[in-house]
Write a protein that holds these residues in place. Structure first.
Motif, PDB file in Angstrom:
ATOM      1  N   TRP A  77      -4.662  10.553   2.966  1.00 52.56           N
ATOM      2  CA  TRP A  77      -4.890   9.112   3.035  1.00 52.56           C
ATOM      3  C   TRP A  77      -5.533   8.733   4.364  1.00 52.56           C
ATOM      4  O   TRP A  77      -6.471   7.942   4.413  1.00 52.56           O
TER       5      TRP A  77
ATOM      6  N   GLU B 245       0.830  -1.207   0.000  1.00 55.68           N
ATOM      7  CA  GLU B 245       0.000   0.000   0.000  1.00 55.68           C
ATOM      8  C   GLU B 245       0.864   1.257   0.000  1.00 55.68           C
ATOM      9  O   GLU B 245       0.604   2.210  -0.735  1.00 55.68           O
TER      10      GLU B 245
ATOM     11  N   PHE C 286      -1.583  11.044  -2.501  1.00 51.74           N
ATOM     12  CA  PHE C 286      -1.531  10.322  -1.229  1.00 51.74           C
ATOM     13  C   PHE C 286      -0.103   9.911  -0.859  1.00 51.74           C
ATOM     14  O   PHE C 286       0.110   8.940  -0.138  1.00 51.74           O
ATOM     15  N   HIS C 287       0.868  10.673  -1.333  1.00 50.65           N
ATOM     16  CA  HIS C 287       2.273  10.317  -1.118  1.00 50.65           C
ATOM     17  C   HIS C 287       2.558  10.129   0.375  1.00 50.65           C
ATOM     18  O   HIS C 287       2.314  11.017   1.182  1.00 50.65           O
TER      19      HIS C 287
ATOM     20  N   ARG D  56       0.938   4.149  -2.962  1.00 52.06           N
ATOM     21  CA  ARG D  56       0.677   5.565  -2.701  1.00 52.06           C
ATOM     22  C   ARG D  56       1.807   6.448  -3.232  1.00 52.06           C
ATOM     23  O   ARG D  56       1.573   7.589  -3.615  1.00 52.06           O
TER      24      ARG D  56
END
Length: 135
Positions: free
Chosen positions: A117, A89, A106-107, A93
């Motif tokens: 996030w 995940e 969504f880094h 991201r």
């Protein structure tokens, strides 16, 4: 589960090519705990790499503490699968970007990305992202 048994079980785990799992005891700090380190191959996900398709290969890692005192072997493997999913995940991201700027909404290494996030997952704590990356 005994700490030595948990460490041995972790050391025998196989996942994707290039992924390695190692564990060390953490009982001097917390009763019945180990720390699992996962080394894995990835691509450099920096924004400047995106237009070229992320050509640079890297090896990175993440570490996860685990309470194993009352675990079975199946509990340990399930916990490792959660670790794997959190790594996958995290990487997703980093790589989800939007043209033409290659912005990553969504880094997981950017405070705004972590907040976006977390908000979509009903969380206010950003701590889970901090176990990734090498300080």
């Amino acid at each position: 589960m005994e700490t030595a048994s948990a460490i041995e079980l972790v050391d025998h785990v196989v996942y994707k090519p290039g992924w390695t799992f190692t564990a060390r005891e953490h009982t001097k700090r917390f009763e019945g705990t180990i720390v699992v380190r996962v080394d894995y191959p990835a691509r450099n996900s920096n924004r400047d790499q995106a237009p070229a398709g992320y050509p640079e290969e890297i090896t990175t890692y993440a570490e996860f503490p685990m309470v194993i005192k009352d675990c079975t072997d199946e509990d340990l493997y399930a916990a490792l699968l959660h670790v794997i999913m959190s790594i996958e995940e995290h990487e997703a991201r980093e790589f989800l970007r939007v043209r033409p700027t290659h912005w990553a909404p969504f880094h997981p290494h950017r405070a705004n990305g972590m907040r976006r996030w977390a908000a979509r997952n009903g969380k206010s704590d950003l701590m889970s992202d901090l176990q990734f990356g090498i300080a």
